[in-house]
Design a protein around this motif. Structure first.
Motif, PDB file in Angstrom:
ATOM      1  N   GLY A  53       0.882  -0.962   0.167  1.00 13.22           N
ATOM      2  CA  GLY A  53       0.145  -0.530   0.313  1.00 13.22           C
ATOM      3  C   GLY A  53       0.964   1.222  -0.432  1.00 13.22           C
ATOM      4  N   LEU A  54       2.274   1.607   0.906  1.00 14.63           N
ATOM      5  CA  LEU A  54       2.475   2.315   1.020  1.00 14.63           C
ATOM      6  C   LEU A  54       4.431   1.942  -0.076  1.00 14.63           C
ATOM      7  CD1 LEU A  54       2.908   3.134   4.307  1.00 14.63           C
ATOM      8  CD2 LEU A  54       0.942   3.911   3.057  1.00 14.63           C
ATOM      9  N   ALA A  55       4.450   3.109  -0.819  1.00 21.02           N
ATOM     10  CA  ALA A  55       6.078   2.949  -1.333  1.00 21.02           C
ATOM     11  C   ALA A  55       6.681   4.265  -0.987  1.00 21.02           C
ATOM     12  CB  ALA A  55       6.002   3.818  -2.674  1.00 21.02           C
ATOM     13  N   GLU A  56       8.491   4.597  -0.856  1.00 29.26           N
ATOM     14  CA  GLU A  56       8.781   5.389   0.256  1.00 29.26           C
ATOM     15  C   GLU A  56       8.389   6.665  -0.693  1.00 29.26           C
ATOM     16  OE1 GLU A  56       9.918   2.698  -1.926  1.00 29.26           O
ATOM     17  OE2 GLU A  56      11.199   1.347  -0.743  1.00 29.26           O
ATOM     18  N   ASN A  57       9.361   7.400   0.541  1.00 26.45           N
ATOM     19  CA  ASN A  57       9.457   9.177   0.178  1.00 26.45           C
ATOM     20  C   ASN A  57       7.484   9.816   0.356  1.00 26.45           C
ATOM     21  OD1 ASN A  57      11.757   9.188  -0.974  1.00 26.45           O
ATOM     22  ND2 ASN A  57      11.113   8.844  -2.516  1.00 26.45           N
ATOM     23  N   GLY A  58       6.941   9.096   1.479  1.00 23.24           N
ATOM     24  CA  GLY A  58       5.369   9.288   1.818  1.00 23.24           C
ATOM     25  C   GLY A  58       4.183   9.635   0.791  1.00 23.24           C
ATOM     26  N   ARG A  59       4.275   8.001   0.118  1.00 23.04           N
ATOM     27  CA  ARG A  59       3.163   8.221  -1.288  1.00 23.04           C
ATOM     28  C   ARG A  59       2.785   6.355  -1.137  1.00 23.04           C
ATOM     29  NH1 ARG A  59       7.291   6.296  -6.079  1.00 23.04           N
ATOM     30  NH2 ARG A  59       8.659   5.524  -4.408  1.00 23.04           N
ATOM     31  N   PRO A  60       1.219   7.250  -0.305  1.00 25.52           N
ATOM     32  CA  PRO A  60       0.632   8.230  -0.821  1.00 25.52           C
ATOM     33  C   PRO A  60       0.636   9.359  -0.099  1.00 25.52           C
ATOM     34  CG  PRO A  60      -1.247   6.413  -0.304  1.00 25.52           C
ATOM     35  CD  PRO A  60       0.377   5.854  -0.536  1.00 25.52           C
ATOM     36  N   ASN A 295      -3.581   0.622  -2.615  1.00 25.30           N
ATOM     37  CA  ASN A 295      -3.726  -0.456  -3.960  1.00 25.30           C
ATOM     38  C   ASN A 295      -5.018   0.290  -4.678  1.00 25.30           C
ATOM     39  OD1 ASN A 295      -3.174  -1.564  -0.851  1.00 25.30           O
ATOM     40  ND2 ASN A 295      -2.670  -2.756  -3.031  1.00 25.30           N
ATOM     41  N   GLY A 296      -4.462   1.573  -5.280  1.00 28.29           N
ATOM     42  CA  GLY A 296      -5.636   2.148  -6.388  1.00 28.29           C
ATOM     43  C   GLY A 296      -6.862   3.172  -5.920  1.00 28.29           C
ATOM     44  N   LEU A 297      -6.676   3.307  -4.323  1.00 22.80           N
ATOM     45  CA  LEU A 297      -7.426   4.389  -3.064  1.00 22.80           C
ATOM     46  C   LEU A 297      -7.175   5.288  -3.682  1.00 22.80           C
ATOM     47  CD1 LEU A 297      -7.688   2.417  -0.107  1.00 22.80           C
ATOM     48  CD2 LEU A 297      -9.347   2.171  -1.865  1.00 22.80           C
ATOM     49  N   VAL A 298      -5.976   5.552  -3.959  1.00 22.34           N
ATOM     50  CA  VAL A 298      -5.441   7.676  -4.162  1.00 22.34           C
ATOM     51  C   VAL A 298      -4.977   7.862  -5.642  1.00 22.34           C
ATOM     52  CG1 VAL A 298      -4.070   9.248  -2.962  1.00 22.34           C
ATOM     53  CG2 VAL A 298      -4.678   7.332  -1.731  1.00 22.34           C
ATOM     54  N   VAL A 299      -4.905   8.914  -5.666  1.00 23.12           N
ATOM     55  CA  VAL A 299      -4.565   9.158  -7.728  1.00 23.12           C
ATOM     56  C   VAL A 299      -4.238  10.679  -7.466  1.00 23.12           C
ATOM     57  CG1 VAL A 299      -6.705  10.000  -7.802  1.00 23.12           C
ATOM     58  CG2 VAL A 299      -4.900   9.601  -9.211  1.00 23.12           C
ATOM     59  N   ASN A 300      -2.801  10.218  -8.151  1.00 19.65           N
ATOM     60  CA  ASN A 300      -1.982  11.708  -8.017  1.00 19.65           C
ATOM     61  C   ASN A 300      -1.557  12.291  -6.833  1.00 19.65           C
ATOM     62  OD1 ASN A 300      -2.737  12.234 -10.201  1.00 19.65           O
ATOM     63  ND2 ASN A 300      -4.271  13.278  -9.397  1.00 19.65           N
ATOM     64  N   ASN A 301      -1.587  11.040  -5.867  1.00 16.82           N
ATOM     65  CA  ASN A 301      -0.431  10.910  -4.479  1.00 16.82           C
ATOM     66  C   ASN A 301      -1.409  11.297  -3.171  1.00 16.82           C
ATOM     67  OD1 ASN A 301       1.962  10.096  -3.035  1.00 16.82           O
ATOM     68  ND2 ASN A 301       2.213  11.896  -2.223  1.00 16.82           N
ATOM     69  N   ASN A 302      -2.491  12.246  -3.565  1.00 17.51           N
ATOM     70  CA  ASN A 302      -3.203  13.035  -2.875  1.00 17.51           C
ATOM     71  C   ASN A 302      -4.807  13.326  -2.952  1.00 17.51           C
ATOM     72  OD1 ASN A 302      -3.224  14.970  -4.006  1.00 17.51           O
ATOM     73  ND2 ASN A 302      -2.049  16.061  -2.860  1.00 17.51           N
ATOM     74  N   GLN A 303      -4.687  12.362  -3.613  1.00 16.01           N
ATOM     75  CA  GLN A 303      -6.458  12.958  -4.579  1.00 16.01           C
ATOM     76  C   GLN A 303      -7.285  11.425  -4.087  1.00 16.01           C
ATOM     77  OE1 GLN A 303      -5.563  14.936  -8.337  1.00 16.01           O
ATOM     78  NE2 GLN A 303      -7.016  16.025  -7.402  1.00 16.01           N
ATOM     79  N   PRO A 304      -8.706  11.204  -4.016  1.00 17.69           N
ATOM     80  CA  PRO A 304      -8.960  10.195  -2.990  1.00 17.69           C
ATOM     81  C   PRO A 304      -9.854   9.460  -4.298  1.00 17.69           C
ATOM     82  CG  PRO A 304     -10.411  12.218  -2.611  1.00 17.69           C
ATOM     83  CD  PRO A 304      -9.684  12.456  -2.617  1.00 17.69           C
ATOM     84  N   THR A 305      -9.815   8.042  -4.391  1.00 16.94           N
ATOM     85  CA  THR A 305     -10.832   7.763  -5.726  1.00 16.94           C
ATOM     86  C   THR A 305     -12.321   7.604  -5.101  1.00 16.94           C
ATOM     87  OG1 THR A 305     -10.704   5.918  -5.211  1.00 16.94           O
ATOM     88  CG2 THR A 305      -9.326   6.921  -6.947  1.00 16.94           C
TER      89      THR A 305
END
Length: 565
Positions: A53-60, A295-305
């Motif tokens: 669910g998470l990637a380095e550098n605070g994503r999302p 897992n697809g809940l967030v687009v553009n790092n800070n917007q909700p789907t």
């Protein structure tokens, strides 16, 4: 990660798409019954989790994670080599641990993700055991990481284990288990993490593990076919476990939802409902596409789907989960909570089309007249932001005999819906009381007592001195303004002497909270108060027996709730 060969994935995706777009098995006109007078466990947001669910550098961004109350994650091993769907290696469990900790989430470490390929390409036992040593020692050296809640020894061995090269998986499990335990006797072990639940496969595995003293602490498998089989799989596992004389294991479903389901909120509602009723401790959305997006809940790092809003509704739940009864396992379904402090009933449901009904019983405590708000969120896919759910209606209804029937017209099977029922007199402007049993609980236990607020509390907050066993409770709170708040703590301390815990919030400096003795353990009513200065919006407050940068508490105390005023 369950990534079949491309041709197989295409077939699975096509079949799942047909399953989603075709009318559900249950006929239109279905009814979901919600019995608010039948609580069955505390709200823990068990299914708010993700694989990679998470990637380095605070994503999302943290701002997208705090509202959904992420319960837990499965992340790749330290030194990850795995290239998910051809992407560069990422999501190293130790590197994302600070962000996971900031949002109150635990994590399993998936050990075979040290390999770059999927399915994993076996090299040799010498190679694997050397990698195990490297991974475990890396974790042991990470002395500020406390949110690791399990070692996942392998992933989907029912199709990724190379029997011809490595020997039988059951023997390989024993060998790997012992290698991990030789270095780390404390961290729970998770497995077997099969791609599907299969009774005969599980029976063989459990029998061998039982007979060799290598049973996993947390039993795990994946539900990637359809939600209709979840309840039967859990029931069958419990029956099998008992028949083999094995004490009840905690259950994690650390991958759920097929490729064409995972971004369909109506379908997801059905999965979550079944996991809650089945009593799973944690469930993680499957990884099919891009990592670092929850897992697809967030687009553009800070917007909700669209699907994010379902988890936001889930994250808003507090108090206790209450019984929901669908007509079938394949159509309309949902999950519900009751916050007795604010008298809010929160129902999330979907997976049906047409006009359907939610019948609520046991809601007499809300008074004779209630406000009923109905919202919806669409299946927007993983690339389209949805700024807010749609409000369908807000009405005032009369309660009769503690019951209310709500008709929901024009449902779309792929959408999810939220029904909020609250007194017409209104509820507090923000949640002030946070039950300890609803919080993120690390190395302590949720317990029940008649004198506890909401009937539950957290006890056995006993450990300090090592990041593998430190006991603490993280409260994710949401306040309207930045200011100093009085924080009242409900507690019990049966030691006969003053006990202490550490208090920190938003990763800041530690202070000490003192708990004078109370008459007995598990008997509540005593409180102490302190001051916390919080920012507007979400904050994470930790009360700890042990934690990094804190010397450790003295004595013992049980936590009932915190209240912010």
């Amino acid at each position: 990660m369950r990534k079949p060969p491309i041709a197989a994935l295409a077939l699975i995706t096509a079949a799942a798409s047909l399953m989603i777009t075709a009318p559900p098995a249950a006929a239109a006109g279905a009814t979901l019954t919600v019995n608010v007078a039948q609580p069955f466990r505390p709200v823990t947001h068990a299914a708010s989790g993700g694989l990679y669910g998470l990637a380095e550098n605070g994503r999302p961004a943290d701002s997208t994670l705090l509202p959904i109350k992420v319960n837990s994650l499965t992340q790749p091993a330290p030194g990850v080599g795995q290239r998910p769907n051809g992407q560069p290696p990422g999501g190293d469990s130790l590197l994302v641990a600070p962000q996971a900790t900031r949002v109150g989430a635990g994590q399993f470490i998936r050990m075979p993700d040290i390999y770059p390929d999927f399915p994993y390409k076996w090299v040799s036992w010498d190679d694997w055991l050397a990698k195990v040593n490297t991974m475990v020692n890396a974790r042991l050296s990470a002395t500020t990481v406390t949110n690791v809640t399990g070692w996942e020894l392998w992933n989907e061995p029912d199709w990724t284990w190379n029997t011809s090269a490595a020997g039988a998986f059951n023997d390989g499990w024993v060998r790997t288990y012992r290698a991990v335990r030789a270095l780390d006797p404390l961290t729970p072990i998770v497995g077997p993490s099969t791609a599907t639940y299969n009774r005969s496969w599980m029976q063989s595995f459990l029998t061998r593990a039982r007979d060799t003293g290598t049973l996993p602490d947390i039993i795990c498998w994946h539900e990637l076919e359809n939600p209709g089989r979840v309840a039967a799989d859990i029931a069958d596992y419990r029956n099998l476990e008992a028949s083999l004389g094995i004490s009840a294991r905690r259950i994690s479903i650390n991958e759920y939802a097929a490729p064409a389901e995972v971004d369909v909120p109506g379908r997801v509602a059905s999965y979550v409902a079944k996991f809650e009723r089945g009593g799973v401790e944690s469930a993680h959305r499957a990884f099919w596409y891009e990592y670092g997006t929850m897992n697809g809940l967030v687009v553009n790092n800070n917007q909700p789907t669209g699907t994010w809003w379902l988890y936001k509704w889930y994250g808003d739940m507090a108090g206790t989960m209450v019984a929901t009864t669908p007509a079938t396992q394949t159509g309309l379904d949902g999950f519900a909570s009751y916050d007795g402090t604010r008298k809010i009933v929160n129902v999330v449901f979907g997976n049906e089309s047409g006009t359907n009904t939610v019948n609520l019983t046991g809601i007499g405590a809300l008074g004779s007249s209630v406000r009923v708000t109905l919202l919806s969120t669409p299946s927007s896919g993983r690339f389209t932001a949805v700024t807010a759910p749609a409000t369908i209606s807000t009405t005032t209804r009369t309660i009769s005999g503690g019951q209310l029937s709500v008709s929901v017209p024009n449902m779309v099977a792929t959408s999810a819906y939220q029904l909020i029922v609250e007194p017409v007199s209104g509820v507090p402007a923000y949640q002030q009381r946070y039950e300890a049993e609803n919080a993120s609980v690390f190395r302590a236990q949720r317990l029940s007592a008649s004198s506890a607020s909401g009937g539950g509390y957290v006890g056995r907050i006993d450990n300090s001195g090592t990041p593998r066993t430190d006991s603490y409770v993280d409260f994710v709170v949401n306040v309207p303004t930045a200011r100093a708040y009085t924080m009242t703590i409900g507690y019990a301390n049966g030691t006969g002497a003053t006990a202490t815990q550490g208090l920190a919030y938003n990763g800041g400096a530690w202070s000490t909270v003192s708990y004078p003795p109370t008459p007995a353990w598990g008997e509540f009513g005593a409180t102490i108060s302190t001051t916390v200065t919080l920012r507007a919006g979400y904050n994470v407050i930790r009360l700890a027996k042990g934690s990094p940068y804190f010397a450790g508490g003295t004595g013992y105390a049980e936590l009932d709730y915190i209240q912010l005023t």
